[in-house]
Design a protein around this motif. Sequence first.
Motif, PDB file in Angstrom:
ATOM      1  N   LEU A   1      -1.688   2.899  -9.125  1.00 45.84           N
ATOM      2  CA  LEU A   1      -0.344   2.952  -9.802  1.00 45.84           C
ATOM      3  C   LEU A   1      -0.267   1.647 -10.903  1.00 45.84           C
ATOM      4  O   LEU A   1      -0.605   0.773 -10.456  1.00 45.84           O
TER       5      LEU A   1
ATOM      6  N   SER B   1       3.724   3.577 -14.254  1.00 45.89           N
ATOM      7  CA  SER B   1       5.245   3.921 -13.811  1.00 45.89           C
ATOM      8  C   SER B   1       6.327   1.984 -13.712  1.00 45.89           C
ATOM      9  O   SER B   1       5.495   0.955 -13.597  1.00 45.89           O
TER      10      SER B   1
ATOM     11  N   ALA C   1       6.078   7.257  -9.082  1.00 52.37           N
ATOM     12  CA  ALA C   1       4.134   7.527  -9.427  1.00 52.37           C
ATOM     13  C   ALA C   1       4.081   8.475  -7.709  1.00 52.37           C
ATOM     14  O   ALA C   1       2.566   9.438  -8.155  1.00 52.37           O
TER      15      ALA C   1
ATOM     16  N   ALA D   1      -1.505  -0.075  -5.576  1.00 53.82           N
ATOM     17  CA  ALA D   1      -0.703  -0.255  -6.174  1.00 53.82           C
ATOM     18  C   ALA D   1      -0.282  -1.217  -6.686  1.00 53.82           C
ATOM     19  O   ALA D   1      -0.913  -2.537  -6.307  1.00 53.82           O
TER      20      ALA D   1
ATOM     21  N   ALA E   1       5.768   4.075  -2.944  1.00 49.06           N
ATOM     22  CA  ALA E   1       4.091   5.135  -2.261  1.00 49.06           C
ATOM     23  C   ALA E   1       5.022   5.417  -1.717  1.00 49.06           C
ATOM     24  O   ALA E   1       4.701   6.575  -0.797  1.00 49.06           O
TER      25      ALA E   1
END
Length: 346
Positions: free
Chosen positions: A198, A233, A243, A259, A268
């Motif tokens: 991400l 994102s 995401a 991330a 997430a």
Amino acid sequence: MARRQRGSSPTLSDVARHAGVSLATASRAINGSSTRTVGEDLAERVREAARELGYAPDANAQAMARGATQTIGVVVHDLTDPYFAAIADGMATAAREGRLFMTLATTGNNIDALSDVVSSLDSMRVRAIILVGARWKDDDLADTLGAAAGRYINRGGRLVTIGMELPGMDGVIVDNAKGSAQLAEHLFTLGYRRPLVLVGPVRHSTAAARSSAFVDRMAELGVEVDESHQISSDLTRGGGEVAMRLALESGLDFDVVVATSDVMALGALHEARRSGVRIPEDAGLTGFGDITSLRDVQPGLTTVRVPTDRLATLALDLALNGPGDGTGSQVVSVTPVVRDSTPPRT
């Protein structure tokens, strides 16, 4: 000569009369001066008169006399983000220990407001400005921010950055790339081979540095991360949710979600649970920052620890004592912390 009325607050004129000096001398002794000084014996006589009368100096008068206040201005992008809040708290502690006041300002995640905030703090005659944030790929932003910062510095102010770089200005630089590369090595050692990254906003240079360093190191270890597995994102909890949802709806195959911030990882995690994906049984999860609120997260989140207290202490020291020309910048190392969200993969 008029006498002070009983019960009224003492004035600087009262202090001058009590000490037997001129008003100008009393002002220089109490408020300081950027051009003239008062001998220590005389200054102490004025200060003693002020104590006897219970006189309280006017901070604004002191700022006008000295050309600056004893206040530092700290600017963060998002005070609701635990990472920025931790740095702001560290700055407050460092300022208090240095007998300074702190004015805290936020851009509300509007990066374009940075130059206006700097100009506002400049008008308040703060002694130093510390910008806490990230690097952005935006030439117009760099120009407007650079102009506002230049005006402030030309008036004698000191400006230092944390996590972002401005030409000719000292900063505390987080070694994001090295931390991400070390995280990649840890995950590879644990057996992860199909990462979903991400990556954060496209214009966000700090997020890009973290994600690209991770992808590059994985490639060196023999694991290619396809572009389809690099989802852009917002660098927020909501961005992490979006995401993760996009990845699941696209049917992507992954064994760990990487991330570029802790709050993004928490988003997430929320979306994974909502969608029936078990962390860490079905996929591992990592963040970046090691924010304090992770203590309550289950499973414990693997992340990269950024020493926010050290960032704050170094930044304030640079602002007060650094060269102020960009040659005093310091790089701070970060450390991967492996927890239960990334168990070994067989």
